[in-house]
Design a protein around this motif. Structure first.
Motif, mmCIF file in Angstrom:
data_model
loop_
_atom_site.group_PDB
_atom_site.id
_atom_site.type_symbol
_atom_site.label_atom_id
_atom_site.label_comp_id
_atom_site.label_asym_id
_atom_site.label_seq_id
_atom_site.Cartn_x
_atom_site.Cartn_y
_atom_site.Cartn_z
ATOM 1 N N UNK A 255 -50.524 38.157 -19.466
ATOM 2 C CA UNK A 255 -51.869 38.214 -18.903
ATOM 3 C C UNK A 255 -52.026 37.179 -17.794
ATOM 4 N N UNK A 256 -51.460 36.008 -18.038
ATOM 5 C CA UNK A 256 -51.567 34.944 -17.052
ATOM 6 C C UNK A 256 -50.885 35.346 -15.736
ATOM 7 N N UNK A 257 -49.720 35.997 -15.853
ATOM 8 C CA UNK A 257 -49.025 36.465 -14.655
ATOM 9 C C UNK A 257 -49.853 37.518 -13.920
ATOM 10 N N UNK A 258 -50.447 38.432 -14.698
ATOM 11 C CA UNK A 258 -51.252 39.482 -14.077
ATOM 12 C C UNK A 258 -52.463 38.890 -13.363
ATOM 13 N N UNK A 259 -53.056 37.865 -13.982
ATOM 14 C CA UNK A 259 -54.211 37.210 -13.359
ATOM 15 C C UNK A 259 -53.818 36.553 -12.038
ATOM 16 N N UNK A 260 -52.679 35.877 -12.058
ATOM 17 C CA UNK A 260 -52.211 35.219 -10.844
ATOM 18 C C UNK A 260 -51.947 36.259 -9.752
ATOM 19 N N UNK A 261 -51.347 37.385 -10.161
ATOM 20 C CA UNK A 261 -51.079 38.451 -9.202
ATOM 21 C C UNK A 261 -52.388 38.934 -8.561
ATOM 22 N N UNK A 262 -53.401 39.215 -9.403
ATOM 23 C CA UNK A 262 -54.690 39.691 -8.894
ATOM 24 C C UNK A 262 -55.299 38.692 -7.923
ATOM 25 N N UNK A 263 -55.150 37.413 -8.275
ATOM 26 C CA UNK A 263 -55.773 36.383 -7.462
ATOM 27 C C UNK A 263 -55.066 36.287 -6.109
ATOM 28 N N UNK A 264 -53.737 36.277 -6.165
ATOM 29 C CA UNK A 264 -52.991 36.131 -4.915
ATOM 30 C C UNK A 264 -53.158 37.335 -4.004
ATOM 31 N N UNK A 265 -53.320 38.512 -4.612
ATOM 32 C CA UNK A 265 -53.472 39.714 -3.794
ATOM 33 C C UNK A 265 -54.925 40.118 -3.600
ATOM 34 N N UNK A 266 -55.809 39.204 -4.004
ATOM 35 C CA UNK A 266 -57.251 39.433 -3.852
ATOM 36 C C UNK A 266 -57.699 40.791 -4.402
ATOM 37 N N UNK A 267 -57.164 41.156 -5.578
ATOM 38 C CA UNK A 267 -57.573 42.400 -6.209
ATOM 39 C C UNK A 267 -59.004 42.253 -6.706
ATOM 40 N N UNK A 268 -59.886 43.112 -6.276
ATOM 41 C CA UNK A 268 -61.271 43.024 -6.735
ATOM 42 C C UNK A 268 -61.572 44.072 -7.795
ATOM 43 N N UNK A 269 -61.361 45.332 -7.416
ATOM 44 C CA UNK A 269 -61.653 46.407 -8.371
ATOM 45 C C UNK A 269 -60.422 46.707 -9.190
ATOM 46 N N UNK A 270 -60.653 46.973 -10.473
ATOM 47 C CA UNK A 270 -59.534 47.355 -11.322
ATOM 48 C C UNK A 270 -58.594 46.222 -11.667
ATOM 49 N N UNK A 271 -59.022 44.994 -11.407
ATOM 50 C CA UNK A 271 -58.208 43.847 -11.809
ATOM 51 C C UNK A 271 -58.324 43.625 -13.308
ATOM 52 N N UNK A 272 -57.544 42.683 -13.816
ATOM 53 C CA UNK A 272 -57.615 42.427 -15.253
ATOM 54 C C UNK A 272 -58.550 41.254 -15.559
ATOM 55 N N UNK A 273 -59.065 41.233 -16.782
ATOM 56 C CA UNK A 273 -59.906 40.169 -17.349
ATOM 57 C C UNK A 273 -60.473 39.121 -16.365
ATOM 58 N N UNK A 274 -61.553 39.493 -15.657
ATOM 59 C CA UNK A 274 -62.130 38.563 -14.680
ATOM 60 C C UNK A 274 -62.559 37.215 -15.275
#
Ligand code: SF4
Lengths: 241, 418
Positions: free
Chosen positions: B193-212
């Motif tokens: 989960x931590x890796x996925x969060x970092x990925x979302x943050x680095x790629x500025x994923x807004x919609x459909x990201x994991x656990x905001x």
């Protein structure tokens, strides 16, 4: 000493600021039962949108956040709130800009305290307000806050309940915010007669059951409960009635 | 429809999960949908134990295949079993939310049938709640250890927060008290989960990201022999290496009799000190090594910031009008907000002792560590300082005890401001 009596609306307050600005010895208040002494003069302020607009424009030009501070101050139940707001405006003008950061200045301290109380109550009631469903599916929430925060709450719940009608009723001030699913209207509201939905009791009972089962009885801390959830709010909470 | 009896069974045992926070997410509503999330979190009621109710905390089932020693729902326990369907949960959430009883759902479950089947049903429930019931309020989902990664990552897309509870502060204690859970079964999904969060943050994923609202975890304190120093080292790693939002400490309450468990609870004071130290690590720039040695416990007499200051008297007093923020934050009696207030006020005028008093600085404590315009108001002798702080500390601790149990409130009111 001159008393500028205002009617509690923002426009009337800003009109009074316009009229009283040059007067060195005066206060602005909405309290009708002030004790008058010798040499006191009372001036009943009549709202003048033009004057109010000019004061607003002046303040906005100096500090964009000030209007919101003042709007919160005026919702307060503190006596002399208008005068604190007046002093705050004078300070902004004499300073030529925002003064919020002058945390050692008495006027700023007072402003911040009142603002925090109003904002704090609004925040608390975002949690403690309780809706009941009536027979037509409209959600109805009676309450009796210290400060005049019904419009703040209405905006919050309109965003949440998008499209679902509700009424928030301040029974002490006899005003209500009505949301028809589209827009919010503020209105006078005396007593309300409500026909509840047939499910209302069922869910209130489940909620009371939930409230009782999540408590850890071996660790009583009633004082803290009262601290966070003051007793004066309880009469509207099904779990506390 | 759900009846009161099943509700009681399934919420009774969920209550020991201390996390009730609804903060950290700003999920917006959509047209015709119900609910949104408030970044700061909102408390909806308080129970007589002083804790806040923010979320509906409920188990999908309490019929557990596992046998954790401390748990009232373990396989070998003789308790009433119950479960609910996804629709029953959804309806309850919607109806509680509409009445403004709750901010959202905290859904958890015992491991019934298999870990995967359990995780699947939990995931189905949250997806249903979002897609069919159109619910946009807060959802915190408890992860099931040993469930497939794919299931966990799927659920993470629909909820605001997830938590895998570490339960016990060392692998040895975990083996002894929760034999079916392994360290890996808890840590690996947290890492994912931590890796996925970092990925979302680095790629500025807004919609459909994991656990905001990120992930949290919980440890039971005092059921096993680990020291505060060990516990806080684990805490620091969880914050700094895994980016957790919160670590919760739950002081052990003996609800189950067992030869492997202590017969008395750990007490609230220890839990309280841990929260204070936790706060220092997160918000005050302290490293755990400055707070407590590896095998040591925190002092019961002083809060950890006072204890640190007294060990470092050579750094004090500091001048209020010139000290940098990092140093102001380390003065006992000055909280994070107090320090900010001082920074902004001193730009306008030099502050004296009276100014500070009006700015809600706890001077009874701070005065021993500061000067105002060069003047010192505290006690010169180290012993007098200790005595004064201890008296003050005892009084305050009594008032604050267990204030932390709810994080939404904790954020503002709590022990953090020390
Ligand atoms: S997995 Fe362990 S802690 Fe969780 S319900 Fe089952 S026995 Fe209890």
């Amino acid at each position: 000493m001159t008393y500028y009596l205002v009617d509690g609306s923002e426009d009337c307050f800003y009109t009074a600021v316009f009229d009283a600005y040059k007067n060195k010895d005066c206060i602005i208040t909405s309290e009708r039962d002030v004790q008058l002494g010798l040499g006191f003069e009372v001036f009943d302020v009549v709202t003048d949108e033009n004057k109010a607009e000019r004061v607003r424009a002046k303040i906005n030009a100096l500090d964009r956040g000030a209007a919101e501070d003042i709007s919160l101050l005026l919702k307060s139940n503190a006596s002399l709130k208008e005068n604190v707001a007046f002093e705050y405006i004078k300070l902004i003008i004499s300073n030529g800009g925002a003064v919020r950061a002058m945390q050692a200045n008495p006027t700023v301290i007072e402003m911040t305290q009142i603002r925090t109380r109003v904002y704090g109550e609004a925040h608390k009631l975002k949690g403690f307000l309780r809706f009941m469903e009536n027979a037509d599916g409209v959600m109805y929430a009676p309450y009796s806050p210290d400060n005049d925060i019904t419009d703040i709450l209405a905006v919050h719940f309109a965003a949440r309940f998008n499209g679902r009608p509700f009424v928030i009723h301040d029974i002490k001030r006899k005003i209500a915010a009505m949301y028809d699913g589209n827009e919010i209207v503020m209105t006078y509201a005396g007593d309300a007669e409500i026909y509840l939905s047939e499910y209302e009791d069922y869910f209130q009972n489940l909620w009371k059951q939930y409230y009782n089962s999540v408590n850890i009885a071996s660790r009583p801390h009633e004082k803290q409960m009262r601290g966070y959830m003051p007793v004066r709010y309880w009469k509207f909470l099904p779990e506390k009635r | 429809m759900l009846d009161a009896e099943r509700l009681a069974i399934l919420t009774e045992s969920a209550k020991y999960d201390v996390s009730c926070s609804s903060s950290g997410s700003k999920r917006a509503n959509v047209k015709g949908g119900l609910g949104n999330a408030s970044v700061g979190g909102i408390c909806h009621s308080f129970t007589p134990d002083g804790r806040c109710i923010s979320l509906l905390k409920i188990l999908m089932s309490n019929d557990c295949q596992y046998d954790c020693e401390y748990c009232p729902n373990r396989r070998s326990a003789d308790v009433k079993r119950a479960s609910v369907t996804p629709d029953e949960i959804c309806e309850l959430v919607i109806n509680f939310y509409k009445r403004n009883y709750i901010e959202g759902l905290f859904l958890s479950s015992a491991v019934f049938t298999s870990p995967n089947r359990t995780m699947e049903l939990l995931t189905d429930t949250v997806i249903k709640l979002r897609k069919i019931y159109n619910f946009n309020g807060y959802i915190h989902l408890k992860g099931i250890p040993h469930a497939d990664d794919a299931l966990i990552m799927r659920a993470a897309k629909f909820v605001d927060r997830m938590s895998f509870n570490i339960e016990l502060p060392s692998e040895k204690s975990l083996k002894l008290l929760a034999p079916q859970k392994t360290r890996e079964s808890l840590i690996l999904p947290m890492k994912k989960l931590s890796t996925a969060l970092t990925y979302d943050k680095e790629n500025k994923v807004r919609r459909g990201g994991v656990i905001p609202a990120g992930q949290t975890t919980q440890m039971i304190i005092g059921a096993s022999p680990e020291s505060d120093g060990q516990i806080l080292r684990l805490t620091e790693a969880l914050y700094r290496k895994m980016g957790l939002k919160r670590v919760y400490y739950s002081s052990y309450i003996p609800v189950v009799e067992s030869p492997k468990l202590p017969t008395v609870g750990a007490g609230l004071l220890r839990e309280h000190r841990l929260y204070q130290a936790d706060w220092l690590i997160r918000f005050y720039g302290f490293d755990v090594s400055e707070i407590v040695g590896e095998g040591e416990n925190l002092s019961p007499d002083y809060d950890p910031k006072c204890a640190w200051a007294m060990r470092n008297m050579h750094l004090f007093p500091v001048e209020i009008n010139t000290a940098p923020l990092e140093m102001l934050l380390r003065v006992p009696g000055i909280g994070a907000r107090g320090a900010q207030r001082i920074l902004s006020a001193r730009r306008f005028c030099a502050l004296d002792f009276d100014n500070l008093a009006k700015m809600r600085i706890i001077l009874k404590r701070a005065k021993h560590f500061i000067t105002c315009k060069g003047k010192f108001y505290g006690s010169e002798s180290g012993n007098a300082v200790k005595a004064a702080l201890m008296l003050e500390g005892i009084k305050e601790t009594r008032e604050q005890l267990s204030m932390f149990s709810c994080s939404s409130v904790a954020l503002s009111a709590l022990s953090g401001e020390i």
